[in-house]
Design a protein around this motif. Structure first.
Motif, PDB file in Angstrom:
ATOM      1  N   ILE A 139       0.828  -1.208   0.000  1.00  0.00           N
ATOM      2  CA  ILE A 139       0.000   0.000   0.000  1.00  0.00           C
ATOM      3  C   ILE A 139       0.860   1.254   0.000  1.00  0.00           C
ATOM      4  CG2 ILE A 139      -1.788   1.246   1.302  1.00  0.00           C
ATOM      5  CD1 ILE A 139      -2.757  -1.413   2.348  1.00  0.00           C
ATOM      6  N   SER A 140       2.087   1.170   0.517  1.00  0.00           N
ATOM      7  CA  SER A 140       2.913   2.368   0.697  1.00  0.00           C
ATOM      8  C   SER A 140       3.183   3.102  -0.606  1.00  0.00           C
ATOM      9  CB  SER A 140       4.238   1.982   1.361  1.00  0.00           C
ATOM     10  OG  SER A 140       4.940   1.064   0.537  1.00  0.00           O
ATOM     11  N   SER A 141       3.239   2.378  -1.734  1.00  0.00           N
ATOM     12  CA  SER A 141       3.499   3.043  -3.014  1.00  0.00           C
ATOM     13  C   SER A 141       2.359   3.966  -3.424  1.00  0.00           C
ATOM     14  CB  SER A 141       3.727   1.984  -4.100  1.00  0.00           C
ATOM     15  OG  SER A 141       2.597   1.128  -4.219  1.00  0.00           O
ATOM     16  N   TYR A 142       1.146   3.683  -2.942  1.00  0.00           N
ATOM     17  CA  TYR A 142      -0.003   4.526  -3.262  1.00  0.00           C
ATOM     18  C   TYR A 142      -0.374   5.460  -2.114  1.00  0.00           C
ATOM     19  CZ  TYR A 142      -0.483   0.732  -6.671  1.00  0.00           C
ATOM     20  OH  TYR A 142      -0.245  -0.187  -7.645  1.00  0.00           O
ATOM     21  N   TRP A 143       0.382   5.418  -1.023  1.00  0.00           N
ATOM     22  CA  TRP A 143      -0.011   6.154   0.181  1.00  0.00           C
ATOM     23  C   TRP A 143       0.008   7.660  -0.033  1.00  0.00           C
ATOM     24  CZ3 TRP A 143      -2.562   6.594   4.368  1.00  0.00           C
ATOM     25  CH2 TRP A 143      -2.207   7.498   5.346  1.00  0.00           C
ATOM     26  N   ASN A 144       1.074   8.192  -0.623  1.00  0.00           N
ATOM     27  CA  ASN A 144       1.183   9.645  -0.807  1.00  0.00           C
ATOM     28  C   ASN A 144       0.089  10.176  -1.723  1.00  0.00           C
ATOM     29  OD1 ASN A 144       3.449   9.942   0.846  1.00  0.00           O
ATOM     30  ND2 ASN A 144       4.842   9.398  -0.824  1.00  0.00           N
ATOM     31  N   LYS A 145      -0.182   9.437  -2.810  1.00  0.00           N
ATOM     32  CA  LYS A 145      -1.255   9.869  -3.712  1.00  0.00           C
ATOM     33  C   LYS A 145      -2.608   9.858  -3.008  1.00  0.00           C
ATOM     34  CE  LYS A 145       1.084   8.259  -7.905  1.00  0.00           C
ATOM     35  NZ  LYS A 145       1.009   7.344  -9.085  1.00  0.00           N
ATOM     36  N   ALA A 146      -2.859   8.798  -2.242  1.00  0.00           N
ATOM     37  CA  ALA A 146      -4.133   8.718  -1.513  1.00  0.00           C
ATOM     38  C   ALA A 146      -4.230   9.819  -0.463  1.00  0.00           C
ATOM     39  CB  ALA A 146      -4.275   7.342  -0.855  1.00  0.00           C
ATOM     40  N   PHE A 147      -3.120  10.091   0.221  1.00  0.00           N
ATOM     41  CA  PHE A 147      -3.115  11.140   1.246  1.00  0.00           C
ATOM     42  C   PHE A 147      -3.463  12.499   0.645  1.00  0.00           C
ATOM     43  CE2 PHE A 147      -0.724  14.421   3.535  1.00  0.00           C
ATOM     44  CZ  PHE A 147      -1.285  14.286   4.793  1.00  0.00           C
ATOM     45  N   LEU A 148      -2.814  12.853  -0.469  1.00  0.00           N
ATOM     46  CA  LEU A 148      -3.081  14.136  -1.113  1.00  0.00           C
ATOM     47  C   LEU A 148      -4.496  14.194  -1.696  1.00  0.00           C
ATOM     48  CD1 LEU A 148       0.340  14.689  -2.915  1.00  0.00           C
ATOM     49  CD2 LEU A 148      -0.483  15.781  -0.825  1.00  0.00           C
ATOM     50  N   SER A 149      -4.960  13.071  -2.229  1.00  0.00           N
ATOM     51  CA  SER A 149      -6.313  13.048  -2.794  1.00  0.00           C
ATOM     52  C   SER A 149      -7.366  13.287  -1.718  1.00  0.00           C
ATOM     53  CB  SER A 149      -6.568  11.704  -3.490  1.00  0.00           C
ATOM     54  OG  SER A 149      -5.648  11.497  -4.540  1.00  0.00           O
ATOM     55  N   ILE A 150      -7.184  12.644  -0.566  1.00  0.00           N
ATOM     56  CA  ILE A 150      -8.151  12.822   0.528  1.00  0.00           C
ATOM     57  C   ILE A 150      -8.107  14.260   1.052  1.00  0.00           C
ATOM     58  CG2 ILE A 150      -8.684  12.126   2.900  1.00  0.00           C
ATOM     59  CD1 ILE A 150      -7.803   9.307   2.130  1.00  0.00           C
ATOM     60  N   ILE A 151      -6.909  14.859   1.107  1.00  0.00           N
ATOM     61  CA  ILE A 151      -6.813  16.252   1.535  1.00  0.00           C
ATOM     62  C   ILE A 151      -7.578  17.166   0.579  1.00  0.00           C
ATOM     63  CG2 ILE A 151      -5.202  18.200   1.673  1.00  0.00           C
ATOM     64  CD1 ILE A 151      -3.265  16.466   3.074  1.00  0.00           C
ATOM     65  N   VAL A 152      -7.413  16.935  -0.717  1.00  0.00           N
ATOM     66  CA  VAL A 152      -8.117  17.765  -1.712  1.00  0.00           C
ATOM     67  C   VAL A 152      -9.624  17.606  -1.563  1.00  0.00           C
ATOM     68  CG1 VAL A 152      -8.522  18.074  -4.183  1.00  0.00           C
ATOM     69  CG2 VAL A 152      -6.196  17.752  -3.344  1.00  0.00           C
ATOM     70  N   ILE A 153     -10.090  16.364  -1.388  1.00  0.00           N
ATOM     71  CA  ILE A 153     -11.532  16.132  -1.232  1.00  0.00           C
ATOM     72  C   ILE A 153     -12.062  16.818   0.019  1.00  0.00           C
ATOM     73  CG2 ILE A 153     -13.263  14.343  -0.812  1.00  0.00           C
ATOM     74  CD1 ILE A 153     -11.537  12.461  -2.544  1.00  0.00           C
ATOM     75  N   LEU A 154     -11.342  16.700   1.130  1.00  0.00           N
ATOM     76  CA  LEU A 154     -11.790  17.318   2.377  1.00  0.00           C
ATOM     77  C   LEU A 154     -11.777  18.844   2.280  1.00  0.00           C
ATOM     78  CD1 LEU A 154     -10.041  15.024   5.017  1.00  0.00           C
ATOM     79  CD2 LEU A 154     -12.460  15.079   4.404  1.00  0.00           C
ATOM     80  N   ILE A 155     -10.790  19.407   1.590  1.00  0.00           N
ATOM     81  CA  ILE A 155     -10.752  20.864   1.419  1.00  0.00           C
ATOM     82  C   ILE A 155     -11.932  21.331   0.586  1.00  0.00           C
ATOM     83  CG2 ILE A 155      -9.467  22.744   0.327  1.00  0.00           C
ATOM     84  CD1 ILE A 155      -6.903  21.374   1.183  1.00  0.00           C
ATOM     85  N   VAL A 156     -12.251  20.592  -0.475  1.00  0.00           N
ATOM     86  CA  VAL A 156     -13.410  20.955  -1.310  1.00  0.00           C
ATOM     87  C   VAL A 156     -14.699  20.890  -0.496  1.00  0.00           C
ATOM     88  CG1 VAL A 156     -14.790  20.246  -3.301  1.00  0.00           C
ATOM     89  CG2 VAL A 156     -12.301  20.285  -3.471  1.00  0.00           C
ATOM     90  N   LEU A 157     -14.864  19.828   0.278  1.00  0.00           N
ATOM     91  CA  LEU A 157     -16.069  19.706   1.113  1.00  0.00           C
ATOM     92  C   LEU A 157     -16.113  20.795   2.188  1.00  0.00           C
ATOM     93  CD1 LEU A 157     -16.185  15.826   1.542  1.00  0.00           C
ATOM     94  CD2 LEU A 157     -17.685  17.237   0.127  1.00  0.00           C
ATOM     95  N   PHE A 158     -14.958  21.128   2.738  1.00  0.00           N
ATOM     96  CA  PHE A 158     -14.916  22.179   3.753  1.00  0.00           C
ATOM     97  C   PHE A 158     -15.325  23.530   3.158  1.00  0.00           C
ATOM     98  CE2 PHE A 158     -12.545  25.479   6.051  1.00  0.00           C
ATOM     99  CZ  PHE A 158     -13.034  25.287   7.331  1.00  0.00           C
ATOM    100  N   LEU A 159     -14.798  23.848   1.979  1.00  0.00           N
ATOM    101  CA  LEU A 159     -15.160  25.111   1.322  1.00  0.00           C
ATOM    102  C   LEU A 159     -16.638  25.127   0.937  1.00  0.00           C
ATOM    103  CD1 LEU A 159     -12.014  25.645  -0.942  1.00  0.00           C
ATOM    104  CD2 LEU A 159     -12.575  26.777   1.215  1.00  0.00           C
ATOM    105  N   ASP A 160     -17.161  23.976   0.503  1.00  0.00           N
ATOM    106  CA  ASP A 160     -18.583  23.906   0.192  1.00  0.00           C
ATOM    107  C   ASP A 160     -19.429  24.130   1.438  1.00  0.00           C
ATOM    108  OD1 ASP A 160     -20.802  23.123  -1.736  1.00  0.00           O
ATOM    109  OD2 ASP A 160     -21.071  21.606  -0.171  1.00  0.00           O
ATOM    110  N   ALA A 161     -18.993  23.577   2.571  1.00  0.00           N
ATOM    111  CA  ALA A 161     -19.729  23.787   3.826  1.00  0.00           C
ATOM    112  C   ALA A 161     -19.667  25.251   4.248  1.00  0.00           C
ATOM    113  CB  ALA A 161     -19.154  22.889   4.923  1.00  0.00           C
TER     114      ALA A 161
END
Length: 243
Positions: A44-66
């Motif tokens: 999983i570690s090879s995909y960890w950084n991409k997943a981490f950044l993707s989740i941050i982007v999604i949470l930021i978008v949801l936060f701004l929408d809220a």
């Protein structure tokens, strides 16, 4: 609650659960490091950084929408209240405002705890590495101490042989060996001193990491308390407005 906000809420609960598991005192950082080295995590570690950044982007978008929803319904609530519309319409807008604020808190805390979780994981791995380094340094220092003791014993033995020897050739040879041993002893002492300094430095770094981890735990507890106070304040305001 819509599907996306239900998923964010479940993600928040999962983050809280993982952080609480990391806070269990009887699981040492070395054991956590061994767990992180399992074959499953290595895949999983090879995909960890991409997943981490993707989740941050999604949470930021949801936060701004809220945030946008909170501002939208806050303005509409004030306008409708000043215009004295029907009570059901005002309650409906007030309910939407409450949901927007709830979504704001959920997405904000999810984003914050996601960053905290990444930082705590890194600190645990660093602490385990420093602990292993300290153990290795201690073993090396003990080994060097034993070698120094052996050199001292050999030196004493050579001195006795040198005193009892009468032949000049043998005496010169023993002197050379004695000088060589003394040089090795001095070298061993210097190496012991460097190892002791490295050990002290590593112990200081370990203590600093422990203090930083405790600071993060206290900060997390403080934020949870503030979150509960904010929720209680909002509930009290809602109850006052409904009355």
């Amino acid at each position: 609650m819509t599907f996306q906000w239900t998923a964010v809420a479940l993600f928040l609960y999962g983050e809280v659960g993982v952080i609480l598991i990391f806070c269990i005192p009887f699981i040492s950082p070395s054991r956590w490091k061994k767990i992180f080295r399992y074959q499953l995590w290595s895949k999983i570690s090879s995909y960890w950084n991409k997943a981490f950044l993707s989740i941050i982007v999604i949470l930021i978008v949801l936060f701004l929408d809220a945030v946008r929803e909170v501002r939208k319904y806050s303005v509409n609530s004030e306008v409708d209240k000043s215009a004295k519309l029907y009570a059901s319409t005002y309650d409906h807008l007030h309910m939407k405002l409450f949901r927007a604020q709830r979504n704001l808190y959920i997405s904000g805390f999810s984003l914050f705890l996601w960053l905290v979780l990444r930082r705590v994981t890194n600190l645990i791995v660093q602490l385990a590495t420093e602990t292993e380094s300290c153990d290795a340094l201690k073993a090396q220092v003990e080994k060097n101490n034993e070698a120094a003791k052996k050199y001292m014993e050999d030196n004493e033995h050579l001195k006795k042989v040198l005193d009892s020897s009468k032949a000049n050739d043998k005496e010169q040879k023993l002197k050379r060996e004695n000088e060589t041993l003394q040089h090795e002893i001095e070298k061993g002492k210097e190496e012991l001193r460097r190892m002791a300094e490295s050990l002290s430095k590593s112990q200081a770094e370990v203590l600093a990491l422990k203090k930083q981890s405790e600071g993060l735990t206290r900060e997390y507890d403080r934020l949870i308390t503030e979150h509960e106070l904010l929720q209680n304040t909002i509930l009290e305001q809602d109850s006052k407005k409904e009355q």
